[in-house]
Design an enzyme around this catalytic site. Structure first.
Site, mmCIF file in Angstrom:
data_model
loop_
_atom_site.group_PDB
_atom_site.id
_atom_site.type_symbol
_atom_site.label_atom_id
_atom_site.label_comp_id
_atom_site.label_asym_id
_atom_site.label_seq_id
_atom_site.Cartn_x
_atom_site.Cartn_y
_atom_site.Cartn_z
ATOM 1 N N LYS A 121 0.692 -1.439 -0.101
ATOM 2 C CA LYS A 121 0.091 -0.152 -0.102
ATOM 3 C C LYS A 121 0.965 1.086 0.021
ATOM 4 O O LYS A 121 0.550 2.270 -0.719
ATOM 5 C CB LYS A 121 -0.946 -0.037 1.150
ATOM 6 N N ASP B 268 -11.644 2.110 3.373
ATOM 7 C CA ASP B 268 -11.992 0.675 3.356
ATOM 8 C C ASP B 268 -13.491 0.357 3.223
ATOM 9 O O ASP B 268 -13.759 -0.722 2.731
ATOM 10 C CB ASP B 268 -11.239 -0.067 4.709
ATOM 11 N N GLN C 165 -5.415 -1.995 9.510
ATOM 12 C CA GLN C 165 -5.133 -3.096 8.780
ATOM 13 C C GLN C 165 -5.612 -4.368 9.533
ATOM 14 O O GLN C 165 -5.329 -4.216 10.971
ATOM 15 C CB GLN C 165 -3.527 -3.001 8.658
#
Ligand code: NAD
Length: 285
Positions: free
Chosen positions: A51, A118, A95
């Site tokens: 990322k 997300d 995460q």
């Protein structure tokens, strides 16, 4: 035996990222993505590195916050609250998975929905269900839809029978919603589904997001189907395997995504897309 097209997720993701980089270049402010990494899960560390590399390629600033595995929920929540307030950060990502003592659903709700790149806050899940364009759509299913569209840009998916194996909030559930929005008839299969093989064998579009290596066999695939393998499973010998058995789609499916190099790179590219979108929207406020 008809030829099965291997869908090149890496190439499409690179195109998408080049386009995002051009758009970022034209923005008056640099978009920023904060990534919170709790603990030392080796797979998560690899994903975070990817990322960060994608941020570098697209001109997005990345801020990684590594926290020890013993971090409390209050400490994570306090960090998220601080990131919510920062004007240089437009996307916040927690995460997953988190260490067992931390509840991801509870902590994700601390992320401001406008920065929830997300797409996992209740607000963004609701917006997805309501087809509200102001929402942020989870990256993996968004990437799958981009792949499907790229296969036949002028062709509608309306009326296609789509079977999605998996119903997680991260992958399966939003995947089913996005296919439904394109007027597919969707079967959402999961670990309690009976006759899974027979259901899959009817699918025009088969999306495997079970996290079960080699689950989908050749006779589960309808001739000419499109098979999307979301699964990333690390085997004992260290190699990666998808949810589709090796070679199962060959000569059977019209197209299949490889693992690695299929859905994974598209997920990262869509994270960049969501960060750009969040930055553009926040600048308008
Ligand atoms: P999860 O464990 O949260 O959910 C798995 C789902 O699959 C569950 O709903 C379960 O009911 C269903 N399932 C499991 N085994 C099954 C079986 N034998 N038959 C039918 N249904 C079954 O996992 P997740 O987070 O949704 O991830 C799924 C897979 O996708 C994993 O391999 C993960 O590593 C991978 N993944 C890939 C990407 C990517 O970018 N390619 C992103 C996220 C997750």
């Amino acid at each position: 035996m008809p030829q099965t097209r291997i869908i090149d997720g890496r190439a499409l993701a690179a195109q998408l990222q080049a386009d995002i980089a051009r758009q970022v270049d034209r923005l008056p402010h640099q978009p920023g993505l904060a990534v919170i990494l709790v603990g030392d899960n080796p797979a998560s560390e690899i994903y975070v590195k990817r990322k960060v590399a994608a941020c570098r390629k697209t001109g997005i600033a990345s801020f990684v916050h590594p926290l020890p595995a013993v971090t409390t929920k209050d400490e994570v929540a306090t960090l998220i609250d601080a990131l919510n307030m920062r004007p240089d950060i437009h996307g916040i990502l927690l995460q997953l998975p988190l260490p067992a003592h931390l509840n991801p659903t509870e902590l994700i709700q601390h992320i401001a929905p406008a920065k929830d790149v997300d797409g996992l806050t209740i607000t963004n899940i609701g917006r997805l269900m309501a087809e509200d364009p102001e929402g942020l759509v989870p990256c993996t299913p968004q990437g799958v839809m981009t792949l499907l569209t790229s296969l036949a840009p002028d062709q509608s998916l309306a009326g296609k029978l789509a079977v999605v194996i998996g119903r997680s909030m991260l992958c399966g559930r939003p995947m089913g919603q996005l296919l439904l929005q394109q007027n597919c008839t969707v079967i959402q299969a999961h670990s309690h589904t009976r006759n899974l093989a027979a259901l899959c064998a009817q699918a025009d579009i088969l999306v495997a997001a079970a996290g079960s290596p080699g689950l989908v066999q050749s006779d589960w695939i309808k001739p000419g189907a499109i098979v999307i393998d979301v699964g990333i499973n690390r085997l004992a010998d260290g190699t990666l395997m998808g949810d589709v058995a090796h070679g199962a789609a060959d000569g059977q499916a019209a197209a299949v995504t490889p693992v690695p190099g299929g859905v994974g790179p598209m997920t990262v590219a869509c994270l960049m897309r969501n960060t750009l979108l969040a930055a553009t929207r926040l600048a308008r406020r």
